[in-house]
Design a protein around this motif. Structure first.
Motif, mmCIF file in Angstrom:
data_model
loop_
_atom_site.group_PDB
_atom_site.id
_atom_site.type_symbol
_atom_site.label_atom_id
_atom_site.label_comp_id
_atom_site.label_asym_id
_atom_site.label_seq_id
_atom_site.Cartn_x
_atom_site.Cartn_y
_atom_site.Cartn_z
ATOM 1 N N THR A 199 0.833 -1.208 0.000
ATOM 2 C CA THR A 199 0.000 0.000 0.000
ATOM 3 C C THR A 199 0.866 1.256 0.000
ATOM 4 N N GLU A 200 1.873 1.228 0.857
ATOM 5 C CA GLU A 200 2.774 2.378 0.895
ATOM 6 C C GLU A 200 3.489 2.557 -0.441
ATOM 7 N N ALA A 201 3.890 1.405 -1.038
ATOM 8 C CA ALA A 201 4.578 1.485 -2.324
ATOM 9 C C ALA A 201 3.658 2.038 -3.405
ATOM 10 N N MET A 202 2.381 1.583 -3.400
ATOM 11 C CA MET A 202 1.432 2.083 -4.387
ATOM 12 C C MET A 202 1.138 3.568 -4.173
ATOM 13 N N GLU A 203 0.996 3.962 -2.927
ATOM 14 C CA GLU A 203 0.755 5.374 -2.645
ATOM 15 C C GLU A 203 1.945 6.224 -3.088
ATOM 16 N N SER B 245 4.170 5.348 -5.357
ATOM 17 C CA SER B 245 4.227 5.315 -6.823
ATOM 18 C C SER B 245 3.205 6.275 -7.429
ATOM 19 N N ASN B 246 1.991 6.276 -6.863
ATOM 20 C CA ASN B 246 0.964 7.192 -7.361
ATOM 21 C C ASN B 246 1.381 8.645 -7.140
ATOM 22 N N TRP B 247 1.999 8.916 -6.003
ATOM 23 C CA TRP B 247 2.470 10.278 -5.728
ATOM 24 C C TRP B 247 3.559 10.683 -6.722
ATOM 25 N N ASN B 248 4.508 9.769 -6.972
ATOM 26 C CA ASN B 248 5.574 10.077 -7.922
ATOM 27 C C ASN B 248 5.019 10.300 -9.327
ATOM 28 N N GLU B 249 4.068 9.436 -9.709
ATOM 29 C CA GLU B 249 3.460 9.610 -11.031
ATOM 30 C C GLU B 249 2.698 10.932 -11.113
ATOM 31 N N GLN B 250 1.965 11.244 -10.049
ATOM 32 C CA GLN B 250 1.227 12.511 -10.048
ATOM 33 C C GLN B 250 2.177 13.711 -10.041
ATOM 34 N N TYR B 251 3.277 13.573 -9.336
ATOM 35 C CA TYR B 251 4.254 14.668 -9.310
ATOM 36 C C TYR B 251 4.861 14.885 -10.681
ATOM 37 N N SER B 252 5.099 13.773 -11.415
ATOM 38 C CA SER B 252 5.654 13.928 -12.760
ATOM 39 C C SER B 252 4.675 14.616 -13.712
ATOM 40 N N ARG B 253 3.368 14.621 -13.356
ATOM 41 C CA ARG B 253 2.358 15.272 -14.175
ATOM 42 C C ARG B 253 1.982 16.663 -13.616
ATOM 43 N N GLY C 141 -19.518 20.771 5.971
ATOM 44 C CA GLY C 141 -18.725 21.885 5.465
ATOM 45 C C GLY C 141 -17.250 21.787 5.774
ATOM 46 N N ASP C 142 -16.839 20.695 6.429
ATOM 47 C CA ASP C 142 -15.414 20.510 6.735
ATOM 48 C C ASP C 142 -14.685 19.961 5.522
ATOM 49 N N ARG C 143 -13.454 20.466 5.319
ATOM 50 C CA ARG C 143 -12.659 20.022 4.182
ATOM 51 C C ARG C 143 -11.684 18.942 4.645
ATOM 52 N N HIS C 144 -11.539 17.879 3.797
ATOM 53 C CA HIS C 144 -10.678 16.746 4.124
ATOM 54 C C HIS C 144 -9.773 16.424 2.935
ATOM 55 N N ARG C 145 -8.631 15.834 3.262
ATOM 56 C CA ARG C 145 -7.743 15.335 2.223
ATOM 57 C C ARG C 145 -7.827 13.810 2.210
ATOM 58 N N PHE C 146 -7.929 13.258 1.028
ATOM 59 C CA PHE C 146 -8.110 11.806 0.880
ATOM 60 C C PHE C 146 -6.925 11.197 0.140
ATOM 61 N N ASP C 147 -6.730 9.889 0.446
ATOM 62 C CA ASP C 147 -5.724 9.129 -0.293
ATOM 63 C C ASP C 147 -6.410 7.960 -0.992
ATOM 64 N N ILE C 148 -5.694 7.313 -1.880
ATOM 65 C CA ILE C 148 -6.326 6.328 -2.770
ATOM 66 C C ILE C 148 -6.858 5.105 -2.012
ATOM 67 N N TYR C 149 -6.328 4.780 -0.819
ATOM 68 C CA TYR C 149 -6.772 3.600 -0.084
ATOM 69 C C TYR C 149 -7.647 3.942 1.118
#
Length: 322
Positions: free
Chosen positions: A167-171, A173-181, A300-308
């Motif tokens: 899960t950490e690796a996928m997160e 990897s997704n972060w690195n891919e998103q950063y490259s974009r 009305g509260d704002r949250h940050r979400f991750d893929i899992y």
């Protein structure tokens, strides 16, 4: 002594007193016909000498004959004696036979009892050995089961750890891919023409709206696969982040005038997360910003979400408010 000898002995010794009086008349005792007349006693000398006393002599002889016949056994008496003798003998024989039969039965029962006891002891011994073997096998099986439980627990822990690392690796990897974009944008619904020059045709149109982007700021621009029947989206990669921000600031104007839709270049996993947030009943809005996915709940509260993050269950938002 045989049975016939016993009967002969018993008959010969029974009622000797009654039979002794008939030793001279044996034929009359066992003869079924009328008893033979006894031998006449010798007439007294007086009967021969006087004719006048002849009647008296005959009377006397008749009386003597009657007295002698009283001592003779009748056929019924003989039958009764024989019947009593045989009955007594049979009763004695029956008793003896019962004793012999009981004795033989006791011997047979004792023999069978010993055989049964021996067989029972043999079976008990065999079953005892079998039980000992089963208990030994059972102990081995229990030990193996304990080892398997231990291995299973270790495997579960390893799987959990592997899952966490995956899960950490996928997160990551997704972060690195998103950063490259990070400096990319996507342009949807821009008319596709044969022999078009990208991105000059698009930026020429937006320059008419007062949004000027130098061609040197564009690293690459090309169409990517899209939905069937619609123009393929255009993927644009900028040299600097300022050029992307300049486009996004004027995104509303560009979308309305050119009838297109401009968005960030989001990874497939982040786009799936956005779609789940759009469908969640407790999430009122969701968006992408600077590599992360955000959403606002019904309060009305704002949250940050991750893929899992688990956002399928009503009311569960695991990420703390931003």
């Amino acid at each position: 002594m045989t049975q016939q000898q016993q009967i002969t002995s018993f008959v010969s010794t029974a009622n000797v007193g009654k039979l002794s009086a008939t030793q001279e008349n044996d034929d009359s005792v066992f003869n079924d016909s009328t008893p033979a007349k006894p031998k006449s006693a010798k007439r007294p000398h007086t009967c021969l000498s006087s004719d006048g006393d002849h009647g008296l002599c005959i009377e006397t002889e008749l009386n003597e004959i009657r007295n002698s016949m009283k001592n003779i056994l009748k056929k019924e008496d003989v039958k009764m004696i024989v019947t009593e003798t045989v009955t007594s003998l049979l009763a004695q024989m029956k008793k003896e036979m019962k004793k012999e039969l009981k004795k033989e039965m006791m011997v047979e029962i004792q023999t069978n009892k010993e055989k049964v006891e021996q067989h029972f002891k043999s079976e008990v011994s065999r079953l005892s050995k079998r039980i000992d073997s089963v208990e030994f096998d059972n102990a081995n099986i229990l030990e193996k089961i304990a080892n398997l439980h231990k291995e299973n627990r270790l495997l579960k822990e390893e799987i959990e750890n592997t899952g966490k690392r995956a899960t950490e690796a996928m997160e990551l990897s997704n972060w690195n891919e998103q950063y490259s974009r990070k400096k990319n944008i996507k342009i949807f619904d821009f008319p596709e023409k044969k022999g078009e020059r990208l991105p000059h045709s698009f930026f020429h149109e937006i320059s008419k709206l007062g949004v000027n982007i130098e061609p040197s700021e564009i690293v690459a621009a090309h169409r990517i696969p899209g939905k069937h029947g619609k123009p393929r989206p255009i993927l644009v990669k900028f040299m600097r982040m300022e050029s992307k921000i300049s486009i996004l600031r004027n995104r509303k104007l560009i979308n309305e005038k050119l009838e297109v839709r401009i968005s960030d270049d989001v990874t497939k996993l982040n786009q799936g997360l956005l779609n789940r947030l759009y469908l969640h009943e407790d999430v009122t809005s969701a968006w992408y910003f600077n590599g992360h996915i955000y959403g606002t709940d019904s309060k009305g509260d704002r949250h940050r979400f991750d893929i899992y993050d688990n956002i399928r269950e009503t009311g569960i938002i695991r990420i703390a408010p931003v």
